[in-house]
Design a protein around this motif. Structure first.
Motif, short mmCIF file in Angstrom:
data_model
loop_
_atom_site.label_atom_id
_atom_site.label_comp_id
_atom_site.label_asym_id
_atom_site.label_seq_id
_atom_site.Cartn_x
_atom_site.Cartn_y
_atom_site.Cartn_z
N GLN A 10 0.83 -1.20 0.00
CA GLN A 10 0.00 0.00 0.00
C GLN A 10 0.87 1.26 0.00
OE1 GLN A 10 -3.25 0.22 -0.36
NE2 GLN A 10 -3.32 2.43 -0.10
N ARG A 13 2.36 1.75 -3.42
CA ARG A 13 1.35 2.27 -4.36
C ARG A 13 1.13 3.77 -4.14
NH1 ARG A 13 -2.42 -1.43 -2.70
NH2 ARG A 13 -1.57 -3.41 -3.33
N GLU A 14 1.03 4.19 -2.89
CA GLU A 14 0.83 5.61 -2.58
C GLU A 14 2.04 6.44 -3.01
OE1 GLU A 14 -0.16 5.98 1.54
OE2 GLU A 14 -2.12 5.04 1.28
N GLN A 17 1.81 6.79 -6.74
CA GLN A 17 0.77 7.75 -7.10
C GLN A 17 1.23 9.19 -6.84
OE1 GLN A 17 -2.59 6.46 -4.79
NE2 GLN A 17 -3.33 5.04 -6.37
N PHE A 18 1.91 9.37 -5.71
CA PHE A 18 2.42 10.70 -5.38
C PHE A 18 3.43 11.16 -6.41
CE2 PHE A 18 5.65 13.36 -3.31
CZ PHE A 18 4.85 14.43 -2.92
#
Length: 187
Positions: A10, A13-14, A17-18
């Protein structure tokens, strides 16, 4: 242990995305800055050298005009580019092609003086008024005619000292009101 692996996935993934959002914002900012630079280049394509009279007048700045011999125009153009002067040439119809007028921005006067010197022209000297002979705001007239009168009787305009004193008093009153208002709010 499985929860620890999911939490790590997780976080990855963050982070991805950032970084994707950061890259998109950087690209968008770069694109916008290029668009602004391109628009500016189209609007002001020239900042030195010869330009059209319309372009020069569109800037809305104060203009000056100097005369120049037609034979010196090519050399003048070279110096104008070198010194960063934007100018427009205007043909003088009364001189049958021997002279032209050069229009330029008043802020470039010192640059034009230097170019004029290099071309062998004489630069006109600025005439300054003698300070002692310059007329002041309040000239005292003949003392025999004004005996017994004050300066306000002679010149009804308010003096600078009076206006400055009035402004100081008004500023002090408004500062006092502001202090009183903040004191009331604190209570």
């Amino acid at each position: 242990m499985n929860n620890g692996g999911e939490a790590a996935d997780q976080m990855v993934r963050e982070a991805l995305q950032f970084s994707e959002v950061a890259i998109k914002l950087t690209a968008l900012g770069f694109k916008n800055s290029l668009a602004i630079a391109l628009a500016y280049a189209k609007e002001n394509p020239k900042v030195r050298g010869k330009t059209s009279l319309d372009r020069l007048l569109r800037e809305g700045k104060e203009m000056k005009i100097i005369p120049l011999q037609t034979k010196d125009l090519a050399q003048f153009k070279a110096y104008a580019k070198q010194y960063g002067v934007l100018f427009a040439s205007i043909k003088d119809k009364s001189a049958q092609g021997e002279k032209i007028d050069i229009m330029f921005k008043a802020e470039d006067v010192s640059k034009l003086n230097r170019i004029y010197e290099q071309l062998g022209y004489t630069v006109p000297k600025k005439i300054s008024a003698d300070r002692k002979n310059a007329e002041t705001r309040r000239q005292t007239p003949d003392p025999m005619l004004t005996r017994g009168k004050t300066m306000e009787d002679i010149d009804p305009r308010t003096s600078f000292k009076t206006v400055a004193a009035q402004l100081r008093k008004a500023a002090a009153r408004s500062a006092e009101r502001a202090v009183n208002a903040t004191r009331k709010e604190e209570r």
